[in-house]
Design a protein around this motif. Sequence first.
Motif, PDB file in Angstrom:
ATOM      1  N   VAL A  61       0.855  -1.186   0.000  1.00 22.21           N
ATOM      2  CA  VAL A  61       0.000   0.000   0.000  1.00 22.21           C
ATOM      3  C   VAL A  61       0.890   1.235   0.000  1.00 22.21           C
ATOM      4  CG1 VAL A  61      -1.692   1.346   1.287  1.00 22.21           C
ATOM      5  CG2 VAL A  61      -1.920  -1.146   1.153  1.00 22.21           C
ATOM      6  N   THR A  62       0.701   2.087  -1.002  1.00 19.45           N
ATOM      7  CA  THR A  62       1.407   3.364  -1.076  1.00 19.45           C
ATOM      8  C   THR A  62       0.481   4.435  -0.522  1.00 19.45           C
ATOM      9  OG1 THR A  62       2.661   2.647  -3.020  1.00 19.45           O
ATOM     10  CG2 THR A  62       2.532   5.021  -2.620  1.00 19.45           C
ATOM     11  N   THR A  63       0.901   5.093   0.559  1.00 20.17           N
ATOM     12  CA  THR A  63       0.003   6.038   1.222  1.00 20.17           C
ATOM     13  C   THR A  63      -0.264   7.288   0.393  1.00 20.17           C
ATOM     14  OG1 THR A  63       1.861   7.061   2.408  1.00 20.17           O
ATOM     15  CG2 THR A  63       0.649   5.279   3.543  1.00 20.17           C
ATOM     16  N   HIS A  64       0.701   7.661  -0.448  1.00 17.36           N
ATOM     17  CA  HIS A  64       0.486   8.797  -1.348  1.00 17.36           C
ATOM     18  C   HIS A  64       1.604   8.815  -2.377  1.00 17.36           C
ATOM     19  CE1 HIS A  64       3.207  10.395   1.704  1.00 17.36           C
ATOM     20  NE2 HIS A  64       3.525  11.378   0.875  1.00 17.36           N
ATOM     21  N   ALA A  65       1.440   9.667  -3.397  1.00 24.19           N
ATOM     22  CA  ALA A  65       2.250   9.560  -4.600  1.00 24.19           C
ATOM     23  C   ALA A  65       3.529  10.377  -4.596  1.00 24.19           C
ATOM     24  CB  ALA A  65       1.398   9.963  -5.819  1.00 24.19           C
ATOM     25  N   HIS A  66       4.006  10.820  -3.463  1.00 22.63           N
ATOM     26  CA  HIS A  66       5.265  11.562  -3.438  1.00 22.63           C
ATOM     27  C   HIS A  66       6.456  10.616  -3.593  1.00 22.63           C
ATOM     28  CE1 HIS A  66       3.419  15.357  -1.395  1.00 22.63           C
ATOM     29  NE2 HIS A  66       3.178  15.295  -2.677  1.00 22.63           N
ATOM     30  N   HIS A  67       7.499  11.122  -4.254  1.00 21.62           N
ATOM     31  CA  HIS A  67       8.600  10.269  -4.694  1.00 21.62           C
ATOM     32  C   HIS A  67       9.276   9.534  -3.553  1.00 21.62           C
ATOM     33  CE1 HIS A  67      11.973  12.833  -3.300  1.00 21.62           C
ATOM     34  NE2 HIS A  67      11.099  13.807  -3.443  1.00 21.62           N
ATOM     35  N   ASP A  68       9.359  10.164  -2.380  1.00 16.50           N
ATOM     36  CA  ASP A  68      10.095   9.527  -1.291  1.00 16.50           C
ATOM     37  C   ASP A  68       9.316   8.386  -0.648  1.00 16.50           C
ATOM     38  OD1 ASP A  68       8.431  11.729  -0.352  1.00 16.50           O
ATOM     39  OD2 ASP A  68       9.239  11.361   1.642  1.00 16.50           O
ATOM     40  N   HIS A  69       8.093   8.147  -1.092  1.00 12.01           N
ATOM     41  CA  HIS A  69       7.300   7.048  -0.529  1.00 12.01           C
ATOM     42  C   HIS A  69       7.132   5.880  -1.499  1.00 12.01           C
ATOM     43  CE1 HIS A  69       5.845   8.840   3.299  1.00 12.01           C
ATOM     44  NE2 HIS A  69       6.295   9.921   2.687  1.00 12.01           N
ATOM     45  N   LEU A  70       7.730   5.974  -2.675  1.00 14.11           N
ATOM     46  CA  LEU A  70       7.518   4.915  -3.663  1.00 14.11           C
ATOM     47  C   LEU A  70       8.769   4.564  -4.464  1.00 14.11           C
ATOM     48  CD1 LEU A  70       7.379   6.988  -6.199  1.00 14.11           C
ATOM     49  CD2 LEU A  70       4.940   7.010  -5.748  1.00 14.11           C
ATOM     50  N   THR A  95       1.625   5.274 -10.791  1.00  9.97           N
ATOM     51  CA  THR A  95       2.019   4.538 -11.990  1.00  9.97           C
ATOM     52  C   THR A  95       2.956   5.356 -12.860  1.00  9.97           C
ATOM     53  OG1 THR A  95      -0.028   3.243 -11.975  1.00  9.97           O
ATOM     54  CG2 THR A  95       1.152   3.407 -14.070  1.00  9.97           C
ATOM     55  N   ALA A  96       2.671   6.648 -13.023  1.00  8.25           N
ATOM     56  CA  ALA A  96       3.532   7.502 -13.835  1.00  8.25           C
ATOM     57  C   ALA A  96       4.941   7.573 -13.276  1.00  8.25           C
ATOM     58  CB  ALA A  96       2.928   8.898 -13.939  1.00  8.25           C
ATOM     59  N   ALA A  97       5.063   7.577 -11.955  1.00  5.48           N
ATOM     60  CA  ALA A  97       6.369   7.714 -11.313  1.00  5.48           C
ATOM     61  C   ALA A  97       7.154   6.423 -11.289  1.00  5.48           C
ATOM     62  CB  ALA A  97       6.195   8.236  -9.889  1.00  5.48           C
ATOM     63  N   THR A  98       6.462   5.276 -11.280  1.00  4.69           N
ATOM     64  CA  THR A  98       7.135   3.999 -11.032  1.00  4.69           C
ATOM     65  C   THR A  98       6.993   2.986 -12.163  1.00  4.69           C
ATOM     66  OG1 THR A  98       5.188   3.008  -9.985  1.00  4.69           O
ATOM     67  CG2 THR A  98       6.696   4.267  -8.562  1.00  4.69           C
ATOM     68  N   GLY A  99       6.027   3.177 -13.037  1.00  6.25           N
ATOM     69  CA  GLY A  99       5.720   2.166 -14.047  1.00  6.25           C
ATOM     70  C   GLY A  99       4.925   0.996 -13.516  1.00  6.25           C
ATOM     71  N   VAL A 100       4.557   1.027 -12.246  1.00  7.42           N
ATOM     72  CA  VAL A 100       3.808  -0.064 -11.625  1.00  7.42           C
ATOM     73  C   VAL A 100       2.310   0.190 -11.791  1.00  7.42           C
ATOM     74  CG1 VAL A 100       3.274  -1.239  -9.456  1.00  7.42           C
ATOM     75  CG2 VAL A 100       5.624  -0.535  -9.958  1.00  7.42           C
TER      76      VAL A 100
END
Length: 221
Positions: A61-70, A95-100
């Motif tokens: 579970v990703t709590t939010h889309a900021h770079h330092d959390h994913l 998804t945009a940040a990680t490709g996941v």
Amino acid sequence: MLTLDRLVLRQLAVGPMDNDAYLLTCRATGAQLLVDAAAEADRLLALVRDGSPDGRLDVVVTTHAHHDHLGALAEVVRETGALAAAGADDAAAVTAATGVEVGRFLRHGDTVRVGEVELAVVGLRGHTPGSVALAYTEPATALAPSAVPGRAHLFTGDSLFPGGVGNTQRDPERFAQLYGDVVARVFDVYRDDTVVLPGHGRPTTLGAERPHLEEWRERGW
């Protein structure tokens, strides 16, 4: 490590911003859920193996889309096959940040299961549009030495910390939304012994923070 009646909770600080990642292991089934694959995938995968020697990880579970959390999400998902879950309004950014590909869109009032354990999804909008927290409430019959019947453990990402809510860049509308959600969906719902486990830094309790709510509202951050 904290052993409760139904869960084992492990925490690891990773990355240059000391992000807190949390691994929840169902004691009955061995199922595991990771909150925020933030950085240092090798250390997170070792943490997963601490909980399950075969490296089982069911959900991230990703709590939010900021770079330092994913930052480690792609590698952790690739190595474990875990389902990626995130707040519905942050999923595209994840998804945009990680490709996941996010396989589960989370909304306020949803539940997430890890084995036989159910976690409540608490939407806390404002730090990002789709920020979510997870809440685990110990059963009323909890008997483990570390357990407290009915106590909740709240994984808040960057939406609630000791001393205030998350950063809303001094935008009054975003602050009002986050403050309102935190009051209505957290402080008005959960007991004072609820343990707040933030995305950075030390834990706190709702009881320790409740006397300061009006101060937070007046200062606007």
